[in-house]
Design a protein around this motif. Structure first.
Motif, PDB file in Angstrom:
ATOM      1  N   LEU A  67       4.832  -8.025 -18.968  1.00  0.00           N
ATOM      2  CA  LEU A  67       4.027  -7.233 -18.803  1.00  0.00           C
ATOM      3  C   LEU A  67       3.855  -6.351 -20.527  1.00  0.00           C
ATOM      4  O   LEU A  67       2.465  -5.941 -20.907  1.00  0.00           O
ATOM      5  N   GLY A  68       5.234  -6.454 -21.185  1.00  0.00           N
ATOM      6  CA  GLY A  68       4.950  -6.037 -22.878  1.00  0.00           C
ATOM      7  C   GLY A  68       3.856  -7.170 -23.311  1.00  0.00           C
ATOM      8  O   GLY A  68       3.254  -6.649 -24.059  1.00  0.00           O
ATOM      9  N   ALA A  69       3.900  -8.155 -23.069  1.00  0.00           N
ATOM     10  CA  ALA A  69       3.029  -9.523 -23.741  1.00  0.00           C
ATOM     11  C   ALA A  69       1.858  -9.472 -23.580  1.00  0.00           C
ATOM     12  O   ALA A  69       0.729  -9.408 -24.274  1.00  0.00           O
ATOM     13  N   THR A  70       1.340  -8.769 -21.872  1.00  0.00           N
ATOM     14  CA  THR A  70       0.032  -8.140 -21.553  1.00  0.00           C
ATOM     15  C   THR A  70      -0.259  -7.394 -22.075  1.00  0.00           C
ATOM     16  O   THR A  70      -1.351  -7.356 -22.850  1.00  0.00           O
ATOM     17  N   LEU A  71       0.232  -6.181 -22.168  1.00  0.00           N
ATOM     18  CA  LEU A  71      -0.284  -5.293 -23.512  1.00  0.00           C
ATOM     19  C   LEU A  71      -0.577  -5.789 -24.728  1.00  0.00           C
ATOM     20  O   LEU A  71      -1.467  -5.239 -25.412  1.00  0.00           O
ATOM     21  N   GLY A  93      -4.082  -7.778 -25.118  1.00  0.00           N
ATOM     22  CA  GLY A  93      -5.109  -6.363 -24.798  1.00  0.00           C
ATOM     23  C   GLY A  93      -5.422  -6.077 -26.475  1.00  0.00           C
ATOM     24  O   GLY A  93      -5.859  -5.599 -26.485  1.00  0.00           O
ATOM     25  N   ILE A  94      -4.115  -5.715 -26.954  1.00  0.00           N
ATOM     26  CA  ILE A  94      -3.848  -4.407 -27.894  1.00  0.00           C
ATOM     27  C   ILE A  94      -4.971  -5.653 -29.149  1.00  0.00           C
ATOM     28  O   ILE A  94      -5.683  -5.042 -29.999  1.00  0.00           O
ATOM     29  N   VAL A  95      -4.491  -6.727 -29.147  1.00  0.00           N
ATOM     30  CA  VAL A  95      -5.110  -7.971 -30.407  1.00  0.00           C
ATOM     31  C   VAL A  95      -6.172  -8.184 -30.227  1.00  0.00           C
ATOM     32  O   VAL A  95      -6.970  -8.105 -30.966  1.00  0.00           O
ATOM     33  N   LEU A  96      -6.496  -8.211 -28.700  1.00  0.00           N
ATOM     34  CA  LEU A  96      -7.827  -8.958 -28.672  1.00  0.00           C
ATOM     35  C   LEU A  96      -9.051  -7.931 -28.982  1.00  0.00           C
ATOM     36  O   LEU A  96     -10.189  -7.446 -29.057  1.00  0.00           O
ATOM     37  N   GLU A  97      -8.835  -6.025 -27.954  1.00  0.00           N
ATOM     38  CA  GLU A  97      -9.233  -5.306 -28.788  1.00  0.00           C
ATOM     39  C   GLU A  97      -9.701  -5.362 -30.452  1.00  0.00           C
ATOM     40  O   GLU A  97     -11.055  -5.130 -30.794  1.00  0.00           O
ATOM     41  N   VAL A  98      -8.349  -5.373 -31.329  1.00  0.00           N
ATOM     42  CA  VAL A  98      -8.632  -5.187 -32.769  1.00  0.00           C
ATOM     43  C   VAL A  98      -9.279  -6.203 -33.094  1.00  0.00           C
ATOM     44  O   VAL A  98     -10.332  -5.744 -34.189  1.00  0.00           O
ATOM     45  N   THR A  99      -8.931  -7.663 -32.934  1.00  0.00           N
ATOM     46  CA  THR A  99      -9.634  -8.454 -33.221  1.00  0.00           C
ATOM     47  C   THR A  99     -11.471  -8.877 -32.980  1.00  0.00           C
ATOM     48  O   THR A  99     -12.456  -8.838 -33.551  1.00  0.00           O
ATOM     49  N   LEU A 103      -5.120   2.417 -27.664  1.00  0.00           N
ATOM     50  CA  LEU A 103      -4.356   2.358 -26.504  1.00  0.00           C
ATOM     51  C   LEU A 103      -5.033   2.163 -24.765  1.00  0.00           C
ATOM     52  O   LEU A 103      -3.912   1.755 -24.062  1.00  0.00           O
ATOM     53  N   VAL A 104      -6.038   2.166 -24.704  1.00  0.00           N
ATOM     54  CA  VAL A 104      -6.797   2.908 -23.300  1.00  0.00           C
ATOM     55  C   VAL A 104      -6.868   1.382 -23.062  1.00  0.00           C
ATOM     56  O   VAL A 104      -6.546   0.764 -21.486  1.00  0.00           O
ATOM     57  N   PHE A 105      -7.558   0.563 -23.621  1.00  0.00           N
ATOM     58  CA  PHE A 105      -7.779  -1.027 -23.444  1.00  0.00           C
ATOM     59  C   PHE A 105      -6.303  -1.800 -23.081  1.00  0.00           C
ATOM     60  O   PHE A 105      -6.029  -2.423 -22.265  1.00  0.00           O
ATOM     61  N   GLY A 106      -5.119  -1.152 -24.707  1.00  0.00           N
ATOM     62  CA  GLY A 106      -3.726  -2.046 -23.623  1.00  0.00           C
ATOM     63  C   GLY A 106      -3.449  -1.574 -22.300  1.00  0.00           C
ATOM     64  O   GLY A 106      -3.017  -1.965 -21.968  1.00  0.00           O
ATOM     65  N   LEU A 107      -3.680  -0.271 -22.305  1.00  0.00           N
ATOM     66  CA  LEU A 107      -3.141   0.000 -20.915  1.00  0.00           C
ATOM     67  C   LEU A 107      -3.873  -0.822 -19.770  1.00  0.00           C
ATOM     68  O   LEU A 107      -3.258  -1.094 -18.864  1.00  0.00           O
ATOM     69  N   GLY A 108      -4.975  -0.366 -19.462  1.00  0.00           N
ATOM     70  CA  GLY A 108      -6.047  -1.177 -18.872  1.00  0.00           C
ATOM     71  C   GLY A 108      -4.986  -2.799 -18.348  1.00  0.00           C
ATOM     72  O   GLY A 108      -4.775  -3.361 -18.288  1.00  0.00           O
ATOM     73  N   ALA A 109      -5.218  -3.139 -19.729  1.00  0.00           N
ATOM     74  CA  ALA A 109      -4.891  -4.535 -19.759  1.00  0.00           C
ATOM     75  C   ALA A 109      -3.094  -5.037 -19.442  1.00  0.00           C
ATOM     76  O   ALA A 109      -2.431  -5.759 -18.550  1.00  0.00           O
ATOM     77  N   ALA A 110      -2.454  -4.231 -19.295  1.00  0.00           N
ATOM     78  CA  ALA A 110      -1.369  -4.405 -18.920  1.00  0.00           C
ATOM     79  C   ALA A 110      -0.984  -3.514 -17.264  1.00  0.00           C
ATOM     80  O   ALA A 110      -0.047  -4.479 -16.688  1.00  0.00           O
TER      81      ALA A 110
END
Lengths: 305, 314
Positions: free
Chosen positions: A68-72, A75-81, A192-199
């Motif tokens: 769960l942590g890893a997908t979060l 997701g954040i890395v994906l959003e930022v990059t 944050l929202v993207f990370g949440l969605g990814a998680a």
């Protein structure tokens, strides 16, 4: 009777799982106006992470939490990059870019984990059948999925409706420029929202993993179902996504379970057994077509911008 | 005017290359390149048809691969039932695609934007599942076409060179047709609807009817590509309708340049050659292709045609 209850619960479980996936998708779409086809890849990554971490640690729960942590983080890395640069672009650009990401993720998984699927074995305490009604047993793990998903749905609802962050999320969905002008760090909110969605997608993936095999492309079929759900429910609406997800989960599961028998009453045996699988796969799409004909904006459209 | 001449020169070069390719193949004895380019041309035809609705009409169909399957299955199923004549197979393929497009279009065009993208996607998936359920015609495993369409001596599809030129002629024919459509009154209305639907409706054009006709024309053209594709591979399976196939077609159109006449052809040539080239370097070609698409979207506005246009200007 046994079969009906069992299939009903299966439908509910599948629907809740679909909701976890669709909720992330509809949040990202409602707030960032981003069509993310790679959402299914995050679901797949969640499953692969869980299988890997569970094998490392030897504990299913620990593996699931780490995944769960890893997908979060992923997701954040994906959003930022990558995806951050797509906001405000044409939807077609989103489709194309995230289509490229799907290719990338599928291939990366093949490179890292190999083409053969993985299995995520359940701990013994989750495999026992639990009596739910007198004489009716249901697998504990599926009940656990229902419980976890309902809990997450509740938390999501409370989080979005009752907290400050949730308020900002809702404000962002209804008018992006305005909340930026009011001094809210919109970039951080988006991440944050993207990370949440990814998680959420990762959670759906890792919970589904023990039931199905973990394999490349597992995210794609279910992604389409998630899209169908947000179209039926109305894009950007979490409530719509929830109801549509349960509805779609039920129809799909019950259709597959009972349609062959129903058809056999009308058609000859051979014709029914060939038509039934195709027809039950089609049911959801038919449902979507009907909904769109009657209500082109979905059943519960989010308020207009 | 100089900007036009650069993209025009490149286009002319590419078309000349396509026309002369069988000659090169014969001289060098490289049969593989002819087979590869037959596929390229057929998919270019499909991409061109998608471009008609996507580039000119502003209708973002994410289910265009369905027509490839419908055209293909029409040929395959008729062949299986003993109807080998191309004079029957091809019209049936076109008619089936047109009817599917009419139904799907009438439903899908009630929506717009992302909803349209997704509903076309969902319908194509539905077609995919129907094909998977056709147990008599191979189901999931697909259907082998044992005999190519027979045009009673007029043209022999089993002859590589003849088949190549048939596909090329179809491609040119379709592009000519698209050119005529785009510059006709009908085409101008459709393009006007892309820019501003409300205004066009206020002037008094029945928007949906125009868009639906355009949608059906495009679907029929793609059905032709499907019929050719089944003949090319001697095989048709549900996989040709899978949604990633529709994605590929979209990529070709955007890569080449949406809303340009020859952009999709250019896009198909570059996309498929790149795929071929990368897959020869590494088994994991998609690892490069995926991020490449992302970069194209981020930096290559207007596709190859757009870049060529800018190069000519700058």
């Amino acid at each position: 009777m046994l079969l009906v209850v069992e299939q009903f619960l299966n439908g509910l479980q599948f629907g809740l799982l679909l909701f976890l996936l669709a909720a992330g998708l509809t949040l990202v779409f409602g707030i960032m106006d981003l069509v993310n086809l790679a959402h299914g890849s995050l679901y797949m990554m969640g499953a692969y992470f869980a299988a890997t971490f569970a094998a490392w640690t030897g504990s299913f729960l620990l593996g699931a939490l780490m995944a769960l942590g890893a997908t979060l983080v992923l997701g954040i890395v994906l959003e930022v990059t990558a995806l951050r640069h797509l906001y405000g672009r044409d939807h077609l650009d989103h489709v194309l870019a995230t289509f490229g990401l799907i290719l990338f993720f599928n291939e990366a998984v093949r490179l890292i984990w190999g083409p053969a699927g993985l299995a995520l074995p359940l701990p013994a305490w989750l495999t026992v059948p639990v009596p739910i009604l007198p004489g009716i047993h249901y697998p504990a793990y599926r009940l656990a999925i229902i419980a976890v998903a309902l809990l997450v749905a509740l938390l999501l609802y409370l989080g979005v409706m009752r907290t400050r962050i949730g308020m900002l999320i809702r404000a962002g969905a209804s008018n992006r420029e305005m909340i930026g002008a009011l001094g809210i760090n919109i970039k951080l909110l988006y991440t944050l929202v993207f990370g949440l969605g990814a998680a959420l997608a990762g959670l759906a993936g890792l919970m589904q993993a023990p039931i199905l095999t973990v394999q490349i492309g597992m995210g794609e079929n279910i992604l389409i179902l998630a899209f169908v759900i947000i179209v039926i429910g109305g894009i950007g609406s979490i409530r719509g996504a929830f109801l549509a997800a349960i509805f779609v989960g039920m129809i799909d599961t019950l259709g597959r379970a009972f349609l062959p028998n129903l058809l056999r009453q009308v058609l000859s045996g051979a014709a029914a057994s060939t038509a039934a699988p195709a027809l039950s796969s089609m049911l959801i799409y038919l449902l979507m077509a009907i909904v769109l004909v009657v209500r082109p904006e979905g059943l519960f459209p989010a308020s207009r911008r | 005017m100089k900007s036009l001449s650069v993209s025009k020169a490149v286009t002319a070069l590419m078309l000349a290359g396509l026309v002369l390719l069988p000659l090169y193949s014969q001289l060098s004895g490289n049969i593989f390149i002819l087979t590869l380019f037959t596929r390229v041309i057929i998919l270019a035809l499909a991409a061109a048809s998608l471009n008609l609705i996507m580039g000119f009409g502003g209708m973002m169909s994410f289910g265009h691969a369905a027509y490839l399957g419908i055209g293909g299955y029409a040929v395959g199923m008729l062949a299986q039932e003993g109807v080998g004549s191309g004079f029957i197979q091809f019209p049936v393929a076109l008619a089936a695609s047109a009817i599917y497009a009419l139904v799907i279009g009438a439903l899908s065009l009630r929506t717009r934007g992302v909803y349209f993208i997704m509903i076309t996607l969902a319908f194509a998936q539905m077609a995919y599942y129907v094909a998977s359920g056709l147990a008599r015609y191979g189901g999931d495993d697909g259907l082998t076409v044992y005999k190519r369409s027979d045009f009673s001596g007029l043209i022999d599809l089993s002859n590589r060179t003849q088949f190549y030129y048939l596909c090329l002629a179809c491609l040119f024919g379709v592009i000519f047709l698209i050119w005529r459509i785009v510059n006709s009154r009908f085409g101008l209305v459709v393009q006007g609807l892309r820019s501003n639907e409300q205004r066009m409706q206020a002037i008094g054009f029945p928007a949906k009817r125009y868009q639906l006709v355009c949608f059906v024309i495009s679907g029929t053209m793609c059905g032709l590509a499907g019929a050719l594709l089944a003949n090319n591979t001697d095989f048709v399976s549900p996989a040709v309708m899978y949604w990633t196939r529709s994605g590929d077609l979209m990529v070709m159109v955007i890569l080449g340049g949406m809303g340009t006449l020859f952009g999709p052809v250019m896009g198909a040539v570059v996309f498929l050659l790149l795929e071929e080239f990368l897959s020869q370097i590494t088994e994991y070609w998609a690892l490069i292709m995926g991020p490449l698409l992302l970069l194209i979207v981020l930096f290559g506005r207007g596709g190859i045609m757009g870049v060529l246009g800018r190069a000519g200007r700058g």
